[in-house]
Design a protein around this motif. Structure first.
Motif, PDB file in Angstrom:
ATOM      1  N   ALA A   1     -29.715 -64.112   1.074  1.00 39.99           N
ATOM      2  CA  ALA A   1     -30.465 -63.663  -0.100  1.00 39.99           C
ATOM      3  C   ALA A   1     -31.875 -64.248  -0.205  1.00 39.99           C
ATOM      4  O   ALA A   1     -32.841 -63.506  -0.442  1.00 39.99           O
ATOM      5  CB  ALA A   1     -29.664 -63.938  -1.364  1.00 39.99           C
ATOM      6  N   PRO A   2     -32.067 -65.568  -0.045  1.00 39.14           N
ATOM      7  CA  PRO A   2     -33.436 -66.100  -0.184  1.00 39.14           C
ATOM      8  C   PRO A   2     -34.402 -65.557   0.869  1.00 39.14           C
ATOM      9  O   PRO A   2     -35.576 -65.309   0.566  1.00 39.14           O
ATOM     10  CB  PRO A   2     -33.238 -67.617  -0.019  1.00 39.14           C
TER      11      PRO A   2
ATOM     12  N   SER B   1     -37.029 -53.135   8.397  1.00 40.68           N
ATOM     13  CA  SER B   1     -36.873 -53.571   9.791  1.00 40.68           C
ATOM     14  C   SER B   1     -36.651 -55.079   9.873  1.00 40.68           C
ATOM     15  O   SER B   1     -35.818 -55.551  10.649  1.00 40.68           O
ATOM     16  CB  SER B   1     -38.116 -53.191  10.603  1.00 40.68           C
ATOM     17  N   LEU B   2     -37.384 -55.825   9.074  1.00 38.12           N
ATOM     18  CA  LEU B   2     -37.237 -57.282   9.077  1.00 38.12           C
ATOM     19  C   LEU B   2     -35.882 -57.701   8.520  1.00 38.12           C
ATOM     20  O   LEU B   2     -35.236 -58.616   9.038  1.00 38.12           O
ATOM     21  CB  LEU B   2     -38.364 -57.918   8.266  1.00 38.12           C
ATOM     22  N   ARG B   3     -35.449 -57.052   7.459  1.00 37.75           N
ATOM     23  CA  ARG B   3     -34.121 -57.341   6.910  1.00 37.75           C
ATOM     24  C   ARG B   3     -33.052 -57.103   7.981  1.00 37.75           C
ATOM     25  O   ARG B   3     -32.115 -57.904   8.150  1.00 37.75           O
ATOM     26  CB  ARG B   3     -33.851 -56.445   5.698  1.00 37.75           C
ATOM     27  N   THR B   4     -33.192 -55.992   8.701  1.00 34.21           N
ATOM     28  CA  THR B   4     -32.229 -55.660   9.758  1.00 34.21           C
ATOM     29  C   THR B   4     -32.239 -56.709  10.862  1.00 34.21           C
ATOM     30  O   THR B   4     -31.180 -57.120  11.359  1.00 34.21           O
ATOM     31  CB  THR B   4     -32.557 -54.273  10.338  1.00 34.21           C
ATOM     32  N   ALA B   5     -33.431 -57.163  11.243  1.00 36.18           N
ATOM     33  CA  ALA B   5     -33.540 -58.170  12.304  1.00 36.18           C
ATOM     34  C   ALA B   5     -32.884 -59.486  11.880  1.00 36.18           C
ATOM     35  O   ALA B   5     -32.151 -60.108  12.657  1.00 36.18           O
ATOM     36  CB  ALA B   5     -35.012 -58.398  12.650  1.00 36.18           C
ATOM     37  N   VAL B   6     -33.138 -59.917  10.655  1.00 35.07           N
ATOM     38  CA  VAL B   6     -32.555 -61.156  10.145  1.00 35.07           C
ATOM     39  C   VAL B   6     -31.038 -61.054  10.101  1.00 35.07           C
ATOM     40  O   VAL B   6     -30.304 -61.968  10.521  1.00 35.07           O
ATOM     41  CB  VAL B   6     -33.128 -61.473   8.747  1.00 35.07           C
ATOM     42  N   TYR B   7     -30.552 -59.930   9.601  1.00 31.09           N
ATOM     43  CA  TYR B   7     -29.105 -59.682   9.490  1.00 31.09           C
ATOM     44  C   TYR B   7     -28.439 -59.678  10.869  1.00 31.09           C
ATOM     45  O   TYR B   7     -27.398 -60.306  11.095  1.00 31.09           O
ATOM     46  CB  TYR B   7     -28.927 -58.341   8.795  1.00 31.09           C
ATOM     47  N   THR B   8     -29.069 -58.987  11.806  1.00 32.55           N
ATOM     48  CA  THR B   8     -28.555 -58.926  13.173  1.00 32.55           C
ATOM     49  C   THR B   8     -28.485 -60.319  13.792  1.00 32.55           C
ATOM     50  O   THR B   8     -27.482 -60.708  14.406  1.00 32.55           O
ATOM     51  CB  THR B   8     -29.443 -58.008  14.035  1.00 32.55           C
ATOM     52  N   ALA B   9     -29.569 -61.068  13.649  1.00 32.26           N
ATOM     53  CA  ALA B   9     -29.604 -62.415  14.223  1.00 32.26           C
ATOM     54  C   ALA B   9     -28.531 -63.299  13.607  1.00 32.26           C
ATOM     55  O   ALA B   9     -27.857 -64.055  14.318  1.00 32.26           O
ATOM     56  CB  ALA B   9     -30.986 -63.026  14.008  1.00 32.26           C
ATOM     57  N   LYS B  10     -28.357 -63.221  12.298  1.00 35.52           N
ATOM     58  CA  LYS B  10     -27.372 -64.054  11.621  1.00 35.52           C
ATOM     59  C   LYS B  10     -25.960 -63.773  12.130  1.00 35.52           C
ATOM     60  O   LYS B  10     -25.191 -64.698  12.444  1.00 35.52           O
ATOM     61  CB  LYS B  10     -27.448 -63.810  10.116  1.00 35.52           C
ATOM     62  N   LEU B  11     -25.614 -62.505  12.255  1.00 36.21           N
ATOM     63  CA  LEU B  11     -24.270 -62.148  12.717  1.00 36.21           C
ATOM     64  C   LEU B  11     -24.050 -62.604  14.159  1.00 36.21           C
ATOM     65  O   LEU B  11     -23.004 -63.181  14.491  1.00 36.21           O
ATOM     66  CB  LEU B  11     -24.053 -60.640  12.604  1.00 36.21           C
ATOM     67  N   LEU B  12     -25.022 -62.346  15.011  1.00 40.53           N
ATOM     68  CA  LEU B  12     -24.854 -62.681  16.424  1.00 40.53           C
ATOM     69  C   LEU B  12     -24.834 -64.194  16.649  1.00 40.53           C
ATOM     70  O   LEU B  12     -24.110 -64.683  17.519  1.00 40.53           O
ATOM     71  CB  LEU B  12     -25.955 -62.018  17.248  1.00 40.53           C
ATOM     72  N   GLU B  13     -25.600 -64.924  15.877  1.00 38.83           N
ATOM     73  CA  GLU B  13     -25.545 -66.383  15.988  1.00 38.83           C
ATOM     74  C   GLU B  13     -24.165 -66.906  15.591  1.00 38.83           C
ATOM     75  O   GLU B  13     -23.630 -67.824  16.218  1.00 38.83           O
ATOM     76  CB  GLU B  13     -26.638 -67.013  15.121  1.00 38.83           C
ATOM     77  N   CYS B  14     -23.587 -66.311  14.555  1.00 38.67           N
ATOM     78  CA  CYS B  14     -22.238 -66.712  14.147  1.00 38.67           C
ATOM     79  C   CYS B  14     -21.204 -66.423  15.233  1.00 38.67           C
ATOM     80  O   CYS B  14     -20.172 -67.101  15.318  1.00 38.67           O
ATOM     81  CB  CYS B  14     -21.839 -65.985  12.863  1.00 38.67           C
ATOM     82  N   LEU B  15     -21.511 -65.440  16.070  1.00 40.18           N
ATOM     83  CA  LEU B  15     -20.602 -65.061  17.152  1.00 40.18           C
ATOM     84  C   LEU B  15     -20.912 -65.794  18.455  1.00 40.18           C
ATOM     85  O   LEU B  15     -20.315 -65.503  19.486  1.00 40.18           O
ATOM     86  CB  LEU B  15     -20.669 -63.543  17.363  1.00 40.18           C
ATOM     87  N   GLY B  16     -21.871 -66.729  18.409  1.00 38.83           N
ATOM     88  CA  GLY B  16     -22.142 -67.561  19.574  1.00 38.83           C
ATOM     89  C   GLY B  16     -23.258 -67.079  20.472  1.00 38.83           C
ATOM     90  O   GLY B  16     -23.473 -67.665  21.548  1.00 38.83           O
ATOM     91  N   PHE B  17     -24.010 -66.056  20.078  1.00 38.44           N
ATOM     92  CA  PHE B  17     -25.091 -65.553  20.916  1.00 38.44           C
ATOM     93  C   PHE B  17     -26.402 -66.272  20.598  1.00 38.44           C
ATOM     94  O   PHE B  17     -26.634 -66.692  19.460  1.00 38.44           O
ATOM     95  CB  PHE B  17     -25.275 -64.047  20.701  1.00 38.44           C
ATOM     96  N   GLU B  18     -27.261 -66.389  21.603  1.00 44.87           N
ATOM     97  CA  GLU B  18     -28.571 -66.994  21.428  1.00 44.87           C
ATOM     98  C   GLU B  18     -29.566 -65.914  21.027  1.00 44.87           C
ATOM     99  O   GLU B  18     -29.659 -64.864  21.664  1.00 44.87           O
ATOM    100  CB  GLU B  18     -29.020 -67.667  22.731  1.00 44.87           C
ATOM    101  N   THR B  19     -30.304 -66.165  19.964  1.00 46.51           N
ATOM    102  CA  THR B  19     -31.259 -65.186  19.457  1.00 46.51           C
ATOM    103  C   THR B  19     -32.659 -65.784  19.402  1.00 46.51           C
ATOM    104  O   THR B  19     -32.836 -67.002  19.324  1.00 46.51           O
ATOM    105  CB  THR B  19     -30.871 -64.716  18.044  1.00 46.51           C
ATOM    106  N   LEU B  20     -33.659 -64.910  19.422  1.00 45.74           N
ATOM    107  CA  LEU B  20     -35.049 -65.316  19.286  1.00 45.74           C
ATOM    108  C   LEU B  20     -35.819 -64.202  18.578  1.00 45.74           C
ATOM    109  O   LEU B  20     -35.883 -63.084  19.125  1.00 45.74           O
ATOM    110  CB  LEU B  20     -35.668 -65.598  20.662  1.00 45.74           C
TER     111      LEU B  20
END
Length: 429
Positions: free
Chosen positions: A31-32, A300-319
């Protein structure tokens, strides 16, 4: 996430509860960050609105012109609006520029001459620009026209090597080209403050060096543009951020008037320059797309943040990581295997409104040194402000995702891509 939404995701895509529960849990924590994105969009919306009002945009400017396009008041007004939005002296906004690469090529060829030298102080430019420059051999390149090229790689940490930049500048250096977005590289993209610092450094050595910024994927991500930080030319594509998903084609070149005029003479013809060029009825789409762009970029930015958050929780490296400060809309994810790349891209395609029924395959795309897979079920062909994902099919197998015209679609697309991986046993380790 409402019960009807979860129910429909199960019904339409056969999505399992595990992924839906993870998504709901993680979205609440964002949210923030999402609120800060909306604050930036609000400021940029005001900037665009003020430019349109200052230029007295009216429906009289929406009339089509054909042929030579002399006295096209819609074209001229739209260019004045772009100059206002980018705080520049002048702008060239034309449907005749068919891509960001074409716009960059126009600016380069317009302002460089035989014997000049082009410097890239931020490493290797994006693949398609390499043939324009002549790094990779290509008919009609700058190299064929006697323009030399010099490059300074980024430091191992992804920073600018200022000492090497100073050493690389010679009396022949006419222009520095600064790519804002990461392209197909595993590095952070450059923010406006960082670009401004680099430009000031270059100008401190030789103030006559033209500093051009490739702004693709970066427009409206921050509250300032590179032109606010000293860039002489700022160049981009209308089927990315500033077109707002409505522009059917086009590119823009903004900046100092003398350099924009040089580019105009290259785009059309010496002696004609910006005086010709019909708009063929697309001004309403270009203007309305620009009006919508700040909020489309926010989606687009909201989608990128959301995608990164989910994938990081699943163990993937994001940038960048989900909570990093962003300077473009591109989200890179290190997948590690071609199977994961293929599954993810096919999931993004599966979630598209257009061509959702096709399965993307890697192919020998012109301008690239390896096969590339592109998932782009878009209303405008190749419009990467719409939800899309692509990857060069070579190690380390990184997917580059960008776009989303709406936050709702971006969220659905990310979930469907992960669901596609999950169904193939590629999501959880």
């Amino acid at each position: 996430m409402t019960d009807p939404f979860r129910s429909l995701m199960r019904s339409v895509y056969g999505m399992g509860d595990r992924l839906l529960e993870l998504a709901e849990e993680q979205e609440a924590a964002l949210a923030p960050i999402l609120e800060a994105i909306d604050d930036t969009a609000q400021l940029n919306q005001l900037k665009v609105l003020a430019a349109m009002q200052h230029c007295r945009l009216s429906d009289i400017h929406f009339a089509a012109t054909t042929g030579y396009g002399y006295n096209d008041i819609g074209r001229d007004t739209l260019e004045a609006i772009y100059a206002g939005v980018f705080s520049c002296e002048s702008a060239l906004v034309r449907p005749q520029m068919i891509s960001g690469t074409h716009a960059l090529s126009t600016a380069l060829f317009g302002n460089l001459r035989h014997g000049d030298e082009l410097l890239s102080p931020v490493g290797l430019p994006y693949n398609t620009l390499q043939k324009v420059i002549g790094i990779q051999p290509a008919r009609g390149s700058l190299a064929e026209h006697g323009v030399a090229y010099r490059q300074v790689d980024l430091t191992p940490e992804g920073g600018i090597d200022y000492g090497a930049v100073e050493a690389a500048i010679t009396p022949r250096t006419k222009m520095a080209t600064i790519q804002r977005s990461k392209g197909y590289a595993w590095r952070h993209s450059l923010g406006v403050d960082e670009i401004g610092k680099l430009i000031a450094f270059i100008k401190g050595i030789r103030k006559d060096i033209i500093c051009m910024v490739d702004n693709c994927y970066g427009e409206f991500v921050e509250t300032r543009e590179p032109s606010d930080a000293g860039a002489d030319l700022v160049v981009g594509s209308l089927i990315k951020n500033p077109g707002g998903g409505l522009a059917p084609v086009g590119g823009y070149i903004t900046g100092r008037e003398e350099f924009v005029e040089q580019a105009a003479a290259r785009l059309t013809s010496p002696g004609l320059g910006r005086e010709v060029g019909p708009t063929l009825g697309v001004v309403p789409q270009l203007a309305q797309g620009l009006f919508l762009a700040p909020n489309v970029v926010a989606a687009s930015l909201r989608t990128a943040v959301y995608t990164a958050k989910l994938l990081e929780c699943l163990g993937f490296e994001t940038l960048p990581r989900f909570d990093a400060v962003r300077s473009d809309i591109v989200q890179a994810v290190r997948m590690g295997t071609p199977e994961r790349v293929l599954a993810y891209c096919r999931g993004i395609q599966r979630a598209a409104a257009v061509d959702s029924f096709v399965a993307p395959e890697a192919w020998d795309m012109p301008g690239y040194d390896s096969q590339v897979i592109m998932a782009a079920g878009t209303f405008v062909q190749g419009a990467s402000i719409e939800l899309s994902a692509d990857s060069p099919m070579k190690p380390p197998y990184v997917v580059y995702q960008q776009g989303a015209l709406t936050w709702a679609h971006g969220k659905i697309g990310a979930l469907v891509a992960l669901d596609t991986m999950e169904k193939q046993g590629l999501l959880y380790s």
